[in-house]
Design an enzyme around this catalytic site. Sequence first.
Site, mmCIF file in Angstrom:
data_model
loop_
_atom_site.group_PDB
_atom_site.id
_atom_site.type_symbol
_atom_site.label_atom_id
_atom_site.label_comp_id
_atom_site.label_asym_id
_atom_site.label_seq_id
_atom_site.Cartn_x
_atom_site.Cartn_y
_atom_site.Cartn_z
ATOM 1 N N HIS A 165 -0.388 1.768 -2.550
ATOM 2 C CA HIS A 165 -0.222 2.111 -3.962
ATOM 3 C C HIS A 165 -1.189 3.202 -4.409
ATOM 4 C CE1 HIS A 165 2.257 0.747 -7.268
ATOM 5 N NE2 HIS A 165 1.240 0.864 -8.094
ATOM 6 N N LYS A 183 10.966 -1.556 -10.093
ATOM 7 C CA LYS A 183 10.311 -2.591 -10.883
ATOM 8 C C LYS A 183 11.042 -2.756 -12.212
ATOM 9 C CE LYS A 183 5.710 -4.130 -12.262
ATOM 10 N NZ LYS A 183 4.259 -3.788 -12.278
ATOM 11 N N HIS A 210 7.716 4.268 -15.747
ATOM 12 C CA HIS A 210 7.036 3.379 -16.690
ATOM 13 C C HIS A 210 7.844 3.258 -17.977
ATOM 14 C CE1 HIS A 210 2.827 4.257 -14.758
ATOM 15 N NE2 HIS A 210 3.515 3.348 -14.099
ATOM 16 N N ARG A 213 6.580 3.479 -4.999
ATOM 17 C CA ARG A 213 5.953 2.245 -4.518
ATOM 18 C C ARG A 213 6.402 2.065 -3.074
ATOM 19 N NH1 ARG A 213 8.020 1.231 -9.682
ATOM 20 N NH2 ARG A 213 6.449 0.610 -11.234
ATOM 21 N N TYR A 256 -4.079 7.016 -16.333
ATOM 22 C CA TYR A 256 -4.473 8.119 -15.460
ATOM 23 C C TYR A 256 -5.271 9.187 -16.213
ATOM 24 C CZ TYR A 256 -1.242 5.750 -12.402
ATOM 25 O OH TYR A 256 -0.624 4.786 -11.648
ATOM 26 N N ARG A 268 0.498 6.485 -4.890
ATOM 27 C CA ARG A 268 1.243 6.609 -6.146
ATOM 28 C C ARG A 268 0.280 6.950 -7.293
ATOM 29 N NH1 ARG A 268 5.835 4.725 -9.185
ATOM 30 N NH2 ARG A 268 5.265 3.466 -11.002
#
Length: 319
Positions: A266, A160, A292, A135, A301, A269
């Site tokens: 972003h 995050k 994640h 990020r 994705y 990414r």
Amino acid sequence: MAASPFLNRIRSEIRLRGYSLATEKSYISWIKRYIYFHNKRHPQEMGAAEVRAFLNHLATNREVAVNTQKSALNALAFLYNQVFKQPLGDLGFRYTKSPQRLPTVLTTDEVSSILAQLKGRDSIIFQLLYGSGLRISECLRLRVMDIDFDQCSLTVRSGKGDKDRVTILSPSLLPALRALKDSAIALQQKDNLSGVGPSLPYALGRKYPNAFRTPAWMYIFPSTSISAHPITEQSCRHHLHPSVPRKALKKATIAAEITYKKISCHTFRHSFATHLLQAGRDIRTVQELLGHSDVATTQIYTHVLGQRFAGTSSPLDRL
């Protein structure tokens, strides 16, 4: 109003729990908006009914996105549950329906075209976003100690969800990163002569007052100017502001004549994840590299690739 004892109390409660500065700013902003919505009534004089009215206003009149509604609710839940010790209970509030959006992904040729328009520091930033799946905030917060030149890896700290992770680093970036590291350390040494150094986490700065002199803590992408630390108010050099690479990206996309896609930092990414899956990497590996918590987040994705339709042909092909 920003310096009121009430807001200072909220800030203290937030910092006591170790929340990020971004979360602090978000919570304070939403609490202010909540107060103004109810004609500056004190929140302690209000409760669940007023919170529900504010959230409904955001959903119906302002038509804000679901994540925005969640941010507002999190701020007000913190205020009542943690600060006032008055749990709101079940508000009976339902978020507006969140439409599923597929992320914008660049082709490899489009990535190359944009990178070709970027120079120096800006080029390295976007090569890191694409090559390591970072990020923009994670990239700009990289410090000297976060780069493992021998193992070709990066450590992302307090990403995050306040999680650390390790991700890959392209060997092609090593010479440029070494040069940036040397330049950053030289700047730190110059700052140190004036008693200034890189901004540090507040608790660490108190425990180790001279840590700002240690090269390991220097930012790889330092700001061009000295500023006051947002918490301690001491003079320091923070990392580069995100607006700088965003402006560079806008110019690069125009120069590359890629104006038919909505491109942000972003996007690189998203492209990192998609291109790894295209190359046959397993989804668990990509999930770990992206940081994640749930593989379901990474599975978006596979939708971009169309893998959910693998083996399915169009009926048009049988005519």
